[in-house]
Design an enzyme around this catalytic site. Structure first.
Site, PDB file in Angstrom:
ATOM      1  CB  SER A 142     -42.784  19.516  20.248  1.00 24.02           C
ATOM      2  OG  SER A 142     -41.800  20.233  20.957  1.00 24.02           O
ATOM      3  CE1 TYR A 155     -39.976  20.881  15.786  1.00 25.74           C
ATOM      4  CE2 TYR A 155     -40.316  21.742  18.001  1.00 25.74           C
ATOM      5  CZ  TYR A 155     -40.127  20.667  17.147  1.00 25.74           C
ATOM      6  OH  TYR A 155     -40.093  19.389  17.663  1.00 25.74           O
TER       7      TYR A 155
END
Length: 272
Positions: A142, A155
């Site tokens: 990501s 995250y």
């Protein structure tokens, strides 16, 4: 890397870009697509939807947060499809809270699925891929693996870990002179439902079909690092050249990155 007649394993492949990538590899002539996912209904629907695309499709219901289930699913995969030629570590989860609002379970599960699982999955097959001296490993990390962001602390931690592991694996394959391509993908938000509620002022939220095509093309071209839409070198260069307060200002006030998660709602159960 040519997908024709290859066996491809995709984790979190019953929904989102995992499902789209599965369709694309079958359209490119893959002989066998193996999908690991937690959702049995989603797997069944995906297998049915792909039945006319050619190639075999096998869905395996399993939980990536459990190493024993990963080992079991790997054994099942070998028995029905052999050792995959391509592994796409796609599955991921996001909590989307300030760090102090996380539970210990939130932290543990996020790290197990986003950071640990790609390593465990790849380790199950890599020794055999090394003996065969061919294959590809793609990990969907990501942009949060490059840029810190409020309400994404855990995250981001998991994706920084995935990014660091994946690119280190690439270097190891080079040192060993093995023909195993390693691709690390670092996309911005993709509109699959996982990040429902995210607001982006400047950078576009990525469209799943186009993002999936870019990822599959990156695997075919043996691209080492793929960031979307901002190239990773621009982010790294900015971080290296700009003083931290200036970099924060650019991310916060120019690109609006630090405010993207303010209205996050999300949708449980999706892969990235």
């Amino acid at each position: 890397m040519d997908f024709k007649d290859k066996t491809v394993l995709i984790t979190g492949g019953a929904f989102g870009i995992g499902k789209i990538m599965g369709r694309k590899v079958l359209e490119r002539g893959a002989a066998h697509l193996v999908i690991w996912d937690l959702n049995p209904e989603g797997l069944q629907q995906t297998e049915s939807a792909f039945s006319s695309l050619g190639g075999e499709v096998t869905g395996i219901v399993m939980d990536l947060s459990d190493v024993k289930q990963i080992q079991w699913a790997a054994a099942q995969t070998r028995s029905v499809a052999g050792v995959p030629h391509v592994i796409i570590n796609n599955a991921g989860i996001v909590v989307g809270k300030m760090f102090h609002e996380h539970s210990h379970d939130d932290i543990s599960k996020s790290m197990k699925i986003n950071a640990d699982a790609p390593m465990h999955v790849t380790l199950e097959f890599l020794p055999e891929m090394l003996r065969r001296n061919s294959g590809a490993v793609c990990t969907i990390a990501s942009s949060a693996g490059l840029i810190s962001n409020p309400k994404m602390s855990v995250y981001a931690a998991s994706k920084w870990a995935a990014t660091g592991w994946s690119d280190s694996l690439r270097l190891e394959m080079q040192q060993l002179k093995k023909d195993i391509a390693v691709t690390t993908v670092m996309p911005f938000y993709i509109s699959t439902g996982m990040f429902d509620g995210v607001k982006s002022r400047v950078l576009p939220v990525l469209e799943p079909e186009k993002a999936s095509e870019r990822i599959i093309c990156a695997i075919e071209k043996k691209t080492k690092l793929l960031a979307m839409p901002m190239p990773y070198w621009f982010i790294r260069l900015s971080q290296g050249l700009l003083p931290l307060p200036v970099f924060d200002w650019v991310m916060r006030d120019v690109f609006g990155i630090y405010d993207t998660m303010k209205e996050f709602r999300g949708r449980k159960g999706d892969g990235l």
